[in-house]
Design a protein around this motif. Structure first.
Motif, PDB file in Angstrom:
ATOM      1  N   GLU A   1      95.263  86.724  49.174  1.00 29.17           N
ATOM      2  CA  GLU A   1      95.599  85.777  48.100  1.00 29.17           C
ATOM      3  C   GLU A   1      97.077  85.784  47.720  1.00 29.17           C
ATOM      4  OE1 GLU A   1      94.061  89.595  46.123  1.00 29.17           O
ATOM      5  OE2 GLU A   1      93.582  88.349  47.869  1.00 29.17           O
ATOM      6  N   ASN A   2      97.785  86.835  48.113  1.00 29.75           N
ATOM      7  CA  ASN A   2      99.212  86.925  47.801  1.00 29.75           C
ATOM      8  C   ASN A   2     100.102  86.496  48.965  1.00 29.75           C
ATOM      9  OD1 ASN A   2      98.765  88.028  45.149  1.00 29.75           O
ATOM     10  ND2 ASN A   2      98.242  89.978  46.150  1.00 29.75           N
ATOM     11  N   GLY A   3      99.466  86.018  50.046  1.00 30.13           N
ATOM     12  CA  GLY A   3     100.245  85.513  51.177  1.00 30.13           C
ATOM     13  C   GLY A   3     100.587  86.557  52.227  1.00 30.13           C
ATOM     14  N   TYR A   4     100.043  87.779  52.102  1.00 25.96           N
ATOM     15  CA  TYR A   4     100.308  88.835  53.092  1.00 25.96           C
ATOM     16  C   TYR A   4      99.248  88.782  54.202  1.00 25.96           C
ATOM     17  CZ  TYR A   4     103.446  90.932  49.624  1.00 25.96           C
ATOM     18  OH  TYR A   4     104.459  91.151  48.719  1.00 25.96           O
ATOM     19  N   LEU A   5      99.665  89.002  55.440  1.00 28.08           N
ATOM     20  CA  LEU A   5      98.721  89.069  56.558  1.00 28.08           C
ATOM     21  C   LEU A   5      98.050  90.444  56.559  1.00 28.08           C
ATOM     22  CD1 LEU A   5     100.714  87.340  59.461  1.00 28.08           C
ATOM     23  CD2 LEU A   5      98.793  86.405  58.147  1.00 28.08           C
TER      24      LEU A   5
ATOM     25  N   CYS B   1     102.147  96.308  48.488  1.00 27.50           N
ATOM     26  CA  CYS B   1     100.945  96.526  47.684  1.00 27.50           C
ATOM     27  C   CYS B   1     101.161  96.172  46.214  1.00 27.50           C
ATOM     28  CB  CYS B   1     100.481  97.977  47.809  1.00 27.50           C
ATOM     29  SG  CYS B   1     101.800  99.196  47.720  1.00 27.50           S
ATOM     30  N   LEU B   2     102.412  96.194  45.762  1.00 35.00           N
ATOM     31  CA  LEU B   2     102.752  95.840  44.379  1.00 35.00           C
ATOM     32  C   LEU B   2     103.504  94.515  44.308  1.00 35.00           C
ATOM     33  CD1 LEU B   2     103.889  99.355  43.054  1.00 35.00           C
ATOM     34  CD2 LEU B   2     101.668  98.244  42.747  1.00 35.00           C
ATOM     35  N   GLY B   3     103.543  93.804  45.445  1.00 39.33           N
ATOM     36  CA  GLY B   3     104.231  92.507  45.482  1.00 39.33           C
ATOM     37  C   GLY B   3     105.739  92.621  45.491  1.00 39.33           C
ATOM     38  N   LYS B   4     106.261  93.815  45.793  1.00 39.07           N
ATOM     39  CA  LYS B   4     107.712  94.023  45.766  1.00 39.07           C
ATOM     40  C   LYS B   4     108.407  93.574  47.058  1.00 39.07           C
ATOM     41  CE  LYS B   4     107.667  97.890  42.488  1.00 39.07           C
ATOM     42  NZ  LYS B   4     107.981  99.323  42.280  1.00 39.07           N
ATOM     43  N   GLU B   5     107.649  93.484  48.162  1.00 39.66           N
ATOM     44  CA  GLU B   5     108.242  93.043  49.423  1.00 39.66           C
ATOM     45  C   GLU B   5     107.917  91.577  49.664  1.00 39.66           C
ATOM     46  OE1 GLU B   5     108.591  94.246  54.170  1.00 39.66           O
ATOM     47  OE2 GLU B   5     106.928  95.043  52.995  1.00 39.66           O
ATOM     48  N   ASN B   6     108.898  90.840  50.149  1.00 38.66           N
ATOM     49  CA  ASN B   6     108.701  89.434  50.461  1.00 38.66           C
ATOM     50  C   ASN B   6     107.610  89.298  51.533  1.00 38.66           C
ATOM     51  OD1 ASN B   6     109.136  86.878  51.973  1.00 38.66           O
ATOM     52  ND2 ASN B   6     110.735  86.589  50.432  1.00 38.66           N
ATOM     53  N   PRO B   7     106.587  88.438  51.287  1.00 38.54           N
ATOM     54  CA  PRO B   7     105.504  88.278  52.270  1.00 38.54           C
ATOM     55  C   PRO B   7     106.004  87.879  53.659  1.00 38.54           C
ATOM     56  CG  PRO B   7     104.865  87.281  50.194  1.00 38.54           C
ATOM     57  CD  PRO B   7     106.295  87.667  50.056  1.00 38.54           C
ATOM     58  N   ASP B   8     107.080  87.061  53.722  1.00 37.65           N
ATOM     59  CA  ASP B   8     107.598  86.632  55.025  1.00 37.65           C
ATOM     60  C   ASP B   8     108.114  87.816  55.836  1.00 37.65           C
ATOM     61  OD1 ASP B   8     106.966  84.024  54.482  1.00 37.65           O
ATOM     62  OD2 ASP B   8     108.966  83.484  53.755  1.00 37.65           O
ATOM     63  N   ASP B   9     108.810  88.733  55.151  1.00 38.87           N
ATOM     64  CA  ASP B   9     109.355  89.912  55.840  1.00 38.87           C
ATOM     65  C   ASP B   9     108.206  90.808  56.327  1.00 38.87           C
ATOM     66  OD1 ASP B   9     111.888  89.030  55.287  1.00 38.87           O
ATOM     67  OD2 ASP B   9     112.101  90.247  53.467  1.00 38.87           O
ATOM     68  N   TYR B  10     107.203  90.991  55.458  1.00 35.31           N
ATOM     69  CA  TYR B  10     106.050  91.820  55.816  1.00 35.31           C
ATOM     70  C   TYR B  10     105.289  91.200  56.988  1.00 35.31           C
ATOM     71  CZ  TYR B  10     101.653  94.433  55.306  1.00 35.31           C
ATOM     72  OH  TYR B  10     100.554  95.219  55.542  1.00 35.31           O
ATOM     73  N   ASN B  11     105.038  89.880  56.862  1.00 35.12           N
ATOM     74  CA  ASN B  11     104.245  89.187  57.890  1.00 35.12           C
ATOM     75  C   ASN B  11     104.935  89.178  59.251  1.00 35.12           C
ATOM     76  OD1 ASN B  11     102.380  88.733  55.898  1.00 35.12           O
ATOM     77  ND2 ASN B  11     102.897  86.574  55.581  1.00 35.12           N
ATOM     78  N   GLN B  12     106.258  89.226  59.244  1.00 35.60           N
ATOM     79  CA  GLN B  12     106.993  89.249  60.515  1.00 35.60           C
ATOM     80  C   GLN B  12     106.649  90.501  61.309  1.00 35.60           C
ATOM     81  OE1 GLN B  12     111.256  88.676  60.132  1.00 35.60           O
ATOM     82  NE2 GLN B  12     111.619  89.128  62.288  1.00 35.60           N
TER      83      GLN B  12
END
Length: 453
Positions: free
Chosen positions: A288-292, A354-365
């Motif tokens: 729901e937060n956009g993370y893969l 896990c706390l929304g501190k990392e940009n989802p795009d960077d994580y998903n990459q």
């Protein structure tokens, strides 16, 4: 307690030899506590070459006791002992043959000092008793006489016990449990198997395949089948008539052949493996937060999987490893339940997704990079690994992400041209299981070389 023995025979055809001399030393691991040494009248002539080798002739044996006269003493001195001999399969076979002629089923656990020496004293130019004890500085008298050879084996065995500090090799070598209760037929089958990597085929008396398996040590695996107490093992023990095998050298090829041949031949005791053995799979979905998020779930043919596993525990173990290696989040991947930050964040191995501190795009990459690594799509490669002999290699061909088959090639004939390789490939089916086997093997094992084209 050990009964360390040596037997001299008349020579002759297999299972028609007679005993001419026997020496047994009962050894408690520290010292000899009893002994029995005797010439034996074999009631048949000795082969001339044996007379020259041992010095025992027919005249010496005319007044010697016959085997039935010493049989009781042999049973008594070896009772509750592990029989130890240099090339124990020979001495044990001769003893069993003599006792079977008397209608007695002589069964004892055995240890072979040839096998133990090869494991504990590697690199010797020869493992024959005479050359081995000479190279180790062990004195031997009356070579090729039972008492002299048995005493030399006692001294060698003492040295082996001392060298086996962990006792692991010694315990694993004991055939007490392995051969317990084996009929001579099963024992003969076990002894004929190689200790090499490959595929084995268990046949019933009709010649039909009832089980196909693979192992890095075929002999050891057949032992396990023949001594197992599970329902399937007992059925195999009752029905087996013969076992054939094919060496592959490469464990990957053994895995691939096993998977395909079980599906083709459908052996009765491979029932579970006729369908896919990979019942769990790794999937990716956006939270729901956009993370893969990577999730291990029950395999679902309607969904596109990244890879698959034989059990949920295997899947979770791999997901923990993936999460750590790619700096992903345990909480997002369902490995750490918490309302706060995950454990990886505490040790600074998570960037705070896990706390929304990392940009989802960077994580998903990073997740996408992992998925790309796992995909075979459009991959063209040859996996080169060991062959069946020292001067041979194996090759597994994957073209456009599809497994094409395997081959073996001689080192003197280097396969540098992919078109030549395609001509010698043994074609095999491509399916979901095959893809998972190759992925899993390359993930867990080092191969000699991967050539991309």
């Amino acid at each position: 307690m050990y009964a360390i023995l040596d037997i001299e025979t008349t020579g002759g055809q297999f299972n028609e030899e007679g005993i001419t001399e026997i020496a047994i030393y009962k050894f408690d691991g520290h010292e000899i506590v009893d002994q029995f040494i005797s010439l034996v009248n074999p009631e048949k002539p000795i082969q001339p070459f044996v007379v020259k080798l041992t010095g025992i002739n027919n005249a010496m044996l005319r007044s010697a006791p016959k085997f039935y006269e010493v049989a009781k003493r042999i049973i008594e001195i070896t009772q509750d002992c592990i029989v130890v001999a240099h090339n124990s399969s020979f001495d044990y076979r001769i003893l069993r043959t003599e006792f079977s002629r008397l209608g007695y089923d002589y069964i004892r656990p055995t240890l072979c000092t040839v096998e133990l020496s090869q494991k504990l004293i590697p690199g010797q130019p020869s493992y024959s008793l005479g050359k081995l004890v000479r190279s180790l500085g062990i004195p031997v008298a009356d070579r090729h006489r039972a008492s002299g050879d048995a005493m030399a084996t006692v001294k060698l065995f003492k040295m082996l016990l001392a060298k086996d500090v962990a006792k692991e090799i010694l315990i694993s070598s004991i055939k007490a449990e392995i051969k317990k209760g084996l009929t001579p037929k099963l024992l003969d089958i076990v002894e004929s198997m190689p200790t090499k990597t490959g595929i084995y085929y268990i046949h019933n008396e009709k010649g039909d395949l009832i089980y196909i398996g693979k192992s890095k040590n075929i002999k050891k695996r057949i032992n396990q089948h023949f001594t197992g107490t599970s329902s399937k093992s007992k059925k195999i023990q009752r029905e087996v008539f013969a076992v054939t095998y094919e060496e592959t050298g490469s464990e990957l090829i053994a895995l691939l052949k096993e998977s395909e041949e079980i599906k083709i031949n459908k052996p009765i005791y491979n029932r579970a493996q006729r369908k896919s053995i990979f019942q769990y799979a790794l999937y990716v979905e956006k939270d729901e937060n956009g993370y893969l998020a990577l999730k291990v779930q029950k395999a679902d043919g309607r969904k596109k999987e990244i890879t698959s596993f034989t059990s949920i525990q295997e899947g979770k173990n791999m997901l923990f490893k993936i999460t750590t290696e790619h700096q992903l989040c345990q909480k997002i991947n369902g490995l750490y339940e918490t309302k706060n930050g995950c454990f990886q964040l505490k040790i600074k191995e998570c960037n705070g997704a896990c706390l929304g501190k990392e940009n989802p795009d960077d994580y998903n990459q990073r997740v996408e990079e992992f998925i790309k690594e796992m995909k075979f799509e459009n991959n063209n490669m040859v996996v080169i690994d060991r062959g069946r002999k020292i001067d041979e290699r194996s090759a597994v061909l994957i073209e456009n992400g599809i497994y094409k088959g395997y081959c073996f090639f001689d080192l003197n004939y280097q396969v540098s041209n992919i078109e030549i390789l395609k001509n010698i490939i043994i074609p095999m089916q491509n399916n979901r299981d095959i893809k998972t086997i190759i992925q899993g093997y390359l993930r867990r094992n080092k191969v000699m070389k991967i050539v991309k084209f």
